[in-house]
Design a protein around this motif. Structure first.
Motif, PDB file in Angstrom:
ATOM      1  N   GLY A 177     -14.696 -39.162  39.701  1.00  0.00           N
ATOM      2  CA  GLY A 177     -15.541 -38.228  40.422  1.00  0.00           C
ATOM      3  C   GLY A 177     -15.967 -37.088  39.525  1.00  0.00           C
ATOM      4  O   GLY A 177     -15.644 -37.052  38.328  1.00  0.00           O
ATOM      5  N   PHE A 178     -16.726 -36.165  40.100  1.00  0.00           N
ATOM      6  CA  PHE A 178     -17.130 -34.995  39.322  1.00  0.00           C
ATOM      7  C   PHE A 178     -17.074 -33.763  40.217  1.00  0.00           C
ATOM      8  O   PHE A 178     -16.988 -33.860  41.458  1.00  0.00           O
ATOM      9  CB  PHE A 178     -18.516 -35.179  38.706  1.00  0.00           C
ATOM     10  N   LEU A 179     -17.122 -32.579  39.597  1.00  0.00           N
ATOM     11  CA  LEU A 179     -16.897 -31.325  40.307  1.00  0.00           C
ATOM     12  C   LEU A 179     -17.992 -30.311  39.986  1.00  0.00           C
ATOM     13  O   LEU A 179     -18.401 -30.168  38.830  1.00  0.00           O
ATOM     14  CB  LEU A 179     -15.532 -30.734  39.902  1.00  0.00           C
ATOM     15  N   LEU A 180     -18.447 -29.600  41.018  1.00  0.00           N
ATOM     16  CA  LEU A 180     -19.356 -28.467  40.863  1.00  0.00           C
ATOM     17  C   LEU A 180     -18.734 -27.262  41.559  1.00  0.00           C
ATOM     18  O   LEU A 180     -18.159 -27.396  42.657  1.00  0.00           O
ATOM     19  CB  LEU A 180     -20.723 -28.758  41.494  1.00  0.00           C
ATOM     20  N   VAL A 181     -18.836 -26.089  40.925  1.00  0.00           N
ATOM     21  CA  VAL A 181     -18.256 -24.866  41.481  1.00  0.00           C
ATOM     22  C   VAL A 181     -19.351 -23.811  41.573  1.00  0.00           C
ATOM     23  O   VAL A 181     -20.122 -23.619  40.628  1.00  0.00           O
ATOM     24  CB  VAL A 181     -17.092 -24.346  40.612  1.00  0.00           C
ATOM     25  N   PHE A 182     -19.414 -23.100  42.726  1.00  0.00           N
ATOM     26  CA  PHE A 182     -20.434 -22.086  42.958  1.00  0.00           C
ATOM     27  C   PHE A 182     -19.767 -20.752  43.265  1.00  0.00           C
ATOM     28  O   PHE A 182     -18.728 -20.696  43.946  1.00  0.00           O
ATOM     29  CB  PHE A 182     -21.338 -22.503  44.121  1.00  0.00           C
ATOM     30  N   ASP A 183     -20.383 -19.680  42.741  1.00  0.00           N
ATOM     31  CA  ASP A 183     -19.822 -18.354  42.968  1.00  0.00           C
ATOM     32  C   ASP A 183     -20.305 -17.797  44.302  1.00  0.00           C
ATOM     33  O   ASP A 183     -20.964 -18.496  45.088  1.00  0.00           O
ATOM     34  CB  ASP A 183     -20.169 -17.412  41.814  1.00  0.00           C
ATOM     35  N   SER A 184     -19.985 -16.509  44.586  1.00  0.00           N
ATOM     36  CA  SER A 184     -20.324 -15.898  45.872  1.00  0.00           C
ATOM     37  C   SER A 184     -21.830 -15.795  46.090  1.00  0.00           C
ATOM     38  O   SER A 184     -22.296 -15.686  47.227  1.00  0.00           O
ATOM     39  CB  SER A 184     -19.686 -14.514  45.972  1.00  0.00           C
ATOM     40  N   ASP A 185     -22.607 -15.833  44.999  1.00  0.00           N
ATOM     41  CA  ASP A 185     -24.064 -15.800  45.111  1.00  0.00           C
ATOM     42  C   ASP A 185     -24.660 -17.197  45.237  1.00  0.00           C
ATOM     43  O   ASP A 185     -25.890 -17.366  45.165  1.00  0.00           O
ATOM     44  CB  ASP A 185     -24.675 -15.097  43.890  1.00  0.00           C
ATOM     45  N   LEU A 186     -23.771 -18.208  45.377  1.00  0.00           N
ATOM     46  CA  LEU A 186     -24.171 -19.615  45.499  1.00  0.00           C
ATOM     47  C   LEU A 186     -24.920 -20.093  44.259  1.00  0.00           C
ATOM     48  O   LEU A 186     -25.861 -20.886  44.329  1.00  0.00           O
ATOM     49  CB  LEU A 186     -25.008 -19.841  46.756  1.00  0.00           C
ATOM     50  N   SER A 187     -24.455 -19.602  43.112  1.00  0.00           N
ATOM     51  CA  SER A 187     -24.989 -20.042  41.824  1.00  0.00           C
ATOM     52  C   SER A 187     -23.940 -20.904  41.149  1.00  0.00           C
ATOM     53  O   SER A 187     -22.742 -20.584  41.176  1.00  0.00           O
ATOM     54  CB  SER A 187     -25.323 -18.832  40.951  1.00  0.00           C
ATOM     55  N   CYS A 188     -24.348 -22.021  40.548  1.00  0.00           N
ATOM     56  CA  CYS A 188     -23.401 -22.945  39.913  1.00  0.00           C
ATOM     57  C   CYS A 188     -22.781 -22.266  38.698  1.00  0.00           C
ATOM     58  O   CYS A 188     -23.463 -21.969  37.710  1.00  0.00           O
ATOM     59  CB  CYS A 188     -24.125 -24.230  39.501  1.00  0.00           C
ATOM     60  N   THR A 189     -21.489 -22.018  38.789  1.00  0.00           N
ATOM     61  CA  THR A 189     -20.787 -21.319  37.715  1.00  0.00           C
ATOM     62  C   THR A 189     -19.940 -22.251  36.866  1.00  0.00           C
ATOM     63  O   THR A 189     -19.500 -21.869  35.788  1.00  0.00           O
ATOM     64  CB  THR A 189     -19.889 -20.209  38.309  1.00  0.00           C
ATOM     65  N   ALA A 190     -19.702 -23.506  37.338  1.00  0.00           N
ATOM     66  CA  ALA A 190     -18.903 -24.459  36.568  1.00  0.00           C
ATOM     67  C   ALA A 190     -19.247 -25.881  37.000  1.00  0.00           C
ATOM     68  O   ALA A 190     -19.597 -26.130  38.165  1.00  0.00           O
ATOM     69  CB  ALA A 190     -17.411 -24.193  36.760  1.00  0.00           C
ATOM     70  N   ALA A 191     -19.148 -26.817  36.027  1.00  0.00           N
ATOM     71  CA  ALA A 191     -19.408 -28.231  36.313  1.00  0.00           C
ATOM     72  C   ALA A 191     -18.584 -29.074  35.352  1.00  0.00           C
ATOM     73  O   ALA A 191     -18.379 -28.705  34.191  1.00  0.00           O
ATOM     74  CB  ALA A 191     -20.892 -28.550  36.163  1.00  0.00           C
ATOM     75  N   SER A 192     -18.069 -30.197  35.865  1.00  0.00           N
ATOM     76  CA  SER A 192     -17.289 -31.074  34.995  1.00  0.00           C
ATOM     77  C   SER A 192     -18.221 -31.775  34.007  1.00  0.00           C
ATOM     78  O   SER A 192     -19.363 -32.120  34.349  1.00  0.00           O
ATOM     79  CB  SER A 192     -16.507 -32.092  35.822  1.00  0.00           C
ATOM     80  N   GLU A 193     -17.712 -31.994  32.795  1.00  0.00           N
ATOM     81  CA  GLU A 193     -18.570 -32.533  31.736  1.00  0.00           C
ATOM     82  C   GLU A 193     -18.994 -33.981  31.982  1.00  0.00           C
ATOM     83  O   GLU A 193     -19.918 -34.474  31.349  1.00  0.00           O
ATOM     84  CB  GLU A 193     -17.864 -32.422  30.394  1.00  0.00           C
ATOM     85  N   ASN A 194     -18.346 -34.669  32.927  1.00  0.00           N
ATOM     86  CA  ASN A 194     -18.690 -36.072  33.166  1.00  0.00           C
ATOM     87  C   ASN A 194     -19.793 -36.255  34.203  1.00  0.00           C
ATOM     88  O   ASN A 194     -20.065 -37.383  34.631  1.00  0.00           O
ATOM     89  CB  ASN A 194     -17.445 -36.862  33.590  1.00  0.00           C
ATOM     90  N   VAL A 195     -20.445 -35.156  34.625  1.00  0.00           N
ATOM     91  CA  VAL A 195     -21.552 -35.336  35.582  1.00  0.00           C
ATOM     92  C   VAL A 195     -22.646 -36.212  34.986  1.00  0.00           C
ATOM     93  O   VAL A 195     -23.347 -36.939  35.707  1.00  0.00           O
ATOM     94  CB  VAL A 195     -22.139 -33.965  36.023  1.00  0.00           C
ATOM     95  N   VAL A 196     -22.780 -36.160  33.690  1.00  0.00           N
ATOM     96  CA  VAL A 196     -23.827 -36.939  33.035  1.00  0.00           C
ATOM     97  C   VAL A 196     -23.614 -38.434  33.218  1.00  0.00           C
ATOM     98  O   VAL A 196     -24.559 -39.225  33.161  1.00  0.00           O
ATOM     99  CB  VAL A 196     -23.915 -36.553  31.537  1.00  0.00           C
ATOM    100  N   GLN A 197     -22.345 -38.845  33.420  1.00  0.00           N
ATOM    101  CA  GLN A 197     -22.063 -40.275  33.617  1.00  0.00           C
ATOM    102  C   GLN A 197     -22.469 -40.745  35.016  1.00  0.00           C
ATOM    103  O   GLN A 197     -22.684 -41.930  35.227  1.00  0.00           O
ATOM    104  CB  GLN A 197     -20.572 -40.539  33.391  1.00  0.00           C
ATOM    105  N   TRP A 198     -22.531 -39.804  35.983  1.00  0.00           N
ATOM    106  CA  TRP A 198     -22.877 -40.169  37.358  1.00  0.00           C
ATOM    107  C   TRP A 198     -24.327 -39.817  37.690  1.00  0.00           C
ATOM    108  O   TRP A 198     -24.933 -40.428  38.572  1.00  0.00           O
ATOM    109  CB  TRP A 198     -21.949 -39.441  38.341  1.00  0.00           C
ATOM    110  N   LEU A 199     -24.854 -38.804  36.996  1.00  0.00           N
ATOM    111  CA  LEU A 199     -26.208 -38.324  37.282  1.00  0.00           C
ATOM    112  C   LEU A 199     -27.088 -38.483  36.044  1.00  0.00           C
ATOM    113  O   LEU A 199     -26.600 -38.751  34.949  1.00  0.00           O
ATOM    114  CB  LEU A 199     -26.163 -36.842  37.704  1.00  0.00           C
ATOM    115  N   ARG A 200     -28.321 -38.273  36.190  1.00  0.00           N
ATOM    116  CA  ARG A 200     -29.214 -38.254  35.036  1.00  0.00           C
ATOM    117  C   ARG A 200     -29.406 -36.805  34.586  1.00  0.00           C
ATOM    118  O   ARG A 200     -30.471 -36.406  34.142  1.00  0.00           O
ATOM    119  CB  ARG A 200     -30.553 -38.887  35.387  1.00  0.00           C
ATOM    120  N   LEU A 201     -28.354 -36.032  34.760  1.00  0.00           N
ATOM    121  CA  LEU A 201     -28.366 -34.611  34.420  1.00  0.00           C
ATOM    122  C   LEU A 201     -27.105 -34.269  33.644  1.00  0.00           C
ATOM    123  O   LEU A 201     -26.039 -34.868  33.856  1.00  0.00           O
ATOM    124  CB  LEU A 201     -28.410 -33.754  35.696  1.00  0.00           C
ATOM    125  N   SER A 202     -27.196 -33.288  32.776  1.00  0.00           N
ATOM    126  CA  SER A 202     -26.012 -32.805  32.071  1.00  0.00           C
ATOM    127  C   SER A 202     -25.451 -31.598  32.811  1.00  0.00           C
ATOM    128  O   SER A 202     -26.118 -30.990  33.663  1.00  0.00           O
ATOM    129  CB  SER A 202     -26.377 -32.402  30.639  1.00  0.00           C
TER     130      SER A 202
END
Length: 743
Positions: free
Chosen positions: A23-48
């Motif tokens: 699986g992969f992980l995305l983390v958002f701060d209090s402003d709902l901005s992506c502050t962290a993402a697992s490096e393997n998202v590229v394996q599941w998505l066409r995005l880094s």
């Protein structure tokens, strides 16, 4: 330089910062901005990960082709329950994922976990519940069987945490070709404190492949990310190596929480990599909780039966103690049940009058040593030991000791004893912890155990531990005996008070006979002596002296009658009934006006409410108070007496007001004492008994009698009765408001 050792419990496993590959992980701060993402998202998505960092939540969901959700409603749910987790299924680029959303430390975590395409179909909830319902004493084995079929692992075992912190396998289900680990013990260090804390907070953990790659998390403040509640969090390197050493490729655990505390784990192991998806894990969590509820119901039924036996023993013990004051004899007669209920081999009852032994007990010398050791360890009301070390030839025979101090005066203590047992413990490898030195950090790290072969240890000089319900029973014995003794003492106290009252009454009679009857008896004696010593007394003198004798006799008769009334006012028995005092009060006032005539006497009668009492006692009560009011105001130029009642908070309150001589302020506290006359009442006849009788009658009626007064101006007597039970209790104010005159 000395090498610093990093303890296993010091490893920050919730901050390891890596996730597993399924699986992969995305983390958002209090402003709902992506502050962290697992490096393997590229394996599941066409995005880094870099393309997602800094993006708004809505933009990220759009890039993943996921429908937006109501963030405001979601945060309101988190506010109500910080442990709430929103789970849904989403499809991303043709792959089905579970999307789990939770909040932690002000951050929003979105976990995407691949659904298991090859999960077993035998996950029918109803059939598993029926199977668990059919199990009783083998409940934990039944749970192992159910979870074994749900997840298809080689081994499913129940790992229970013991009192010393270690763990023991109490039930298991294994593949046919695997050796059993049933009853094996594991050291406390295998599951350190911070791991147990995580198990308490997040009850389902799993690892698909201990040898698979794990992935870092990219973004801001990565070191502070708390992954304690992330399902896809990677295990710590030490734990992964531990599993490899145990020849385990995949593992899972489900926490067993009993009454909010971590009781144990369902530990699952598989020899080859195997995935358990979220749906399977949720089913396992449900089965664990269902089993816990069944376990608690079974245990509480056992406790209920045990408590019934305790109550029967307590009732018999208390009943006997109330009849028989010999506490030692009563406890001696109940020694058998006292010993059996505590699960003890022997019992010693220590009392100043002697020491009684029942069952298997230490000898006198050994018992004295036990008492000394326990006394040195403190003064707890209940002290219990599984392995009490005592220097004595017989010391190894009775290491299990429980002591309860029942009474301090007289000193009474019960001691229960358990014999030593010899037990062989089987451990999964030698529990000794080893460390290895890391040259890059300069720290000694705990080394995962490499051997799990059976390692046996013989335990001697130790008894079975005392159960909580047995210790509770010992406390209840203490309170039962104390309660019976206090009740008997209370009854004795009541008898003593009655005896004191009777003695006081006798003193009163004695005082009356020796003091108040002295003057009339002296008058009679003097008259008799004159008649004897003188002859030919004139008729008028004889008439006068005989009149003195009759007056003295009448006075004595009156005083004896009053004393008799005073004694009866305390012992008269009655059944409370509603009393309407209208006729009684009018008669008392008429008699009072005849006894103390004054043409200017102004007597006003207001509302007279009925009250709960007894007619004869009520008459006597009002007679004493009202007659006093008339008497002590009768010599005023314009005497006034008012009587009025009103309802107040469930009571009937009477006020009797006169403008007579009043009562000195320093004598108000003693006005109801027998033979107590006020210092300003010398001009009025009386013996100081009337108000004493009134107070006693008020007490018998359950009424309250009080007085307020201003010397020379006014006196108010306040009578407060219980109202009629069936009558509305709305408050009413008197038509004549009682108020002391200002002087």
């Amino acid at each position: 330089m000395d090498k610093v050792s990093l303890r296993c419990e010091d490893e920050p496993i919730h901050l390891c910062g890596r996730i597993q590959e399924f699986g992969f992980l995305l983390v958002f701060d209090s402003d709902l901005s992506c502050t962290a993402a697992s490096e393997n998202v590229v394996q599941w998505l066409r995005l880094s990960a870099q393309e997602l960092l800094g993006c708004a939540l809505s933009s990220c969901l759009d890039k993943l082709s996921i429908s937006p959700f109501d963030v405001k409603q979601l945060f309101s749910l988190f506010e109500k329950d910080p442990l709430f987790r929103e789970v849904s299924e989403v499809t991303i680029q043709g792959t089905l994922f579970y999307l789990s959303i939770h909040q932690r430390g002000g951050l929003l975590y979105l976990e995407f976990e691949q659904c298991n395409p090859s999960k077993p179909s035998s996950t029918k909830l109803y059939s598993h519940a029926r199977y668990l319902d059919a199990a009783t004493e083998n409940l934990w084995f039944a749970l192992c069987e159910s979870i074994y079929h749900v997840i298809g692992f080689d081994r499913v075992m129940i790992y229970k945490f013991m009192d010393d912190g270690s763990g023991q396998v109490i039930a298991e289900k294994t593949a046919d070709d695997m050796s059993s680990l049933l009853d094996y013990r594991y050291p406390e260090s295998d599951i350190p404190a911070q791991a147990r804390q995580l198990y308490s907070q997040f009850i389902a953990r799993h690892t698909v492949d201990v040898n698979a790659d794990t992935y870092a998390i990219l973004g801001r403040d990565i070191d502070a990310l708390d992954l304690g509640r992330c399902s896809i969090r990677a295990l710590s390197p030490i734990h992964l190596q531990y599993l490899r050493n145990a020849d385990v490729a995949a593992s899972a655990s489900f926490s067993i929480l009993v009454d909010g505390h971590l009781w144990g784990l369902v530990a699952c192991q598989h020899r080859i990599p195997r995935m358990i998806d979220l749906g399977q894990r949720h089913l396992c969590v449900f089965l664990v909780q269902y089993t816990v509820n069944r376990h608690l119901a079974y245990q509480r039924n056992l406790d209920l039966q045990y408590n019934k036996r305790i109550k029967t023993l307590e009732s018999d013990l208390k009943e006997t103690l109330l009849v028989n004051p010999d506490i030692l004899a009563v406890l001696r007669d109940h020694a058998g049940p006292l010993c059996d209920m505590a699960g003890a081999d022997g019992l010693i009852i220590k009392h100043p009058e002697g020491t009684y032994r029942y069952g298997s007990c230490p000898n006198r010398e050994h018992f004295e040593n036990i008492q000394q050791v326990i006394s040195l360890r403190g003064t707890k009301e209940l002290a219990a030991y599984q392995q009490l070390q005592v220097d004595s030839p017989q010391g190894y025979l009775f290491p299990g000791v429980a002591k309860v101090d029942i009474l301090n005066i007289p000193k009474l203590t019960l001691y229960w004893f358990r014999k030593a047992i010899e037990a062989e413990e089987t451990w999964a490898g030698n529990p000794e912890k080893h460390y290895r030195y890391d040259t890059s950090t300069g720290l000694n790290y705990p080394s995962p155990r490499t051997s799990f072969e059976a390692w046996k240890r013989t335990v001697q000089g130790q008894s079975p531990s005392w159960k909580k319900r047995e210790l509770l029973f010992m406390r209840r014995v203490k309170y039962t005996v104390q309660d019976a003794v206090m009740k008997r003492m209370s009854e004795i106290q009541v008898l003593n008070e009655k005896l004191v009252e009777l003695n006081s009454t006798l003193d009163t009679y004695s005082y009356t006979l020796s003091h108040d009857l002295k003057n009339p008896l002296s008058a009679i004696k003097l008259a008799a002596q004159i008649i004897q010593q003188r002859n030919n007394l004139p008729d008028d003198f004889l008439k006068k002296i005989s009149g003195n004798v009759l007056d003295a006799v009448e006075l004595m008769s009156s005083m004896i009658h009053r004393i008799s009334e005073f004694s009866k006012s305390k012992s008269f028995d009655f059944t409370p009934r509603i009393v309407d005092p209208e006729v009684l009060i009018h008669k008392i006032i008429a008699d009072g006006k005849k006894a103390y005539p004054n043409a200017a006497m102004d007597i006003k009668i207001g509302t007279l409410h009925p009250f709960l009492g007894e007619k004869n006692l009520a008459y006597q009560l009002f007679s004493n108070v009202l007659t006093n009011a008339i008497k002590y105001s009768s010599k005023k130029q314009s005497p006034k007496v008012h009587i009025e009642s009103h309802k107040a908070h469930g009571h009937i309150v009477y006020h009797i007001i006169d403008n007579g001589i009043g009562i000195p302020a320093d004598e108000l506290d003693t006005i109801f004492e027998i033979f107590k006359r006020t210092s300003n009442a010398a001009a009025f006849e009386g013996a100081g008994i009337g108000l004493s009788i009134a107070k006693r009658i008020a007490d018998r009626l359950g009424a309250q009698l009080a007085v307020k007064s201003v010397l020379g101006c006014e006196t108010i007597f306040i009578l407060k009765f219980k109202a009629n039970v069936g009558e509305p209790l709305m408050n009413s104010k008197p038509s004549i408001r009682p108020r002391l005159a200002k002087g």
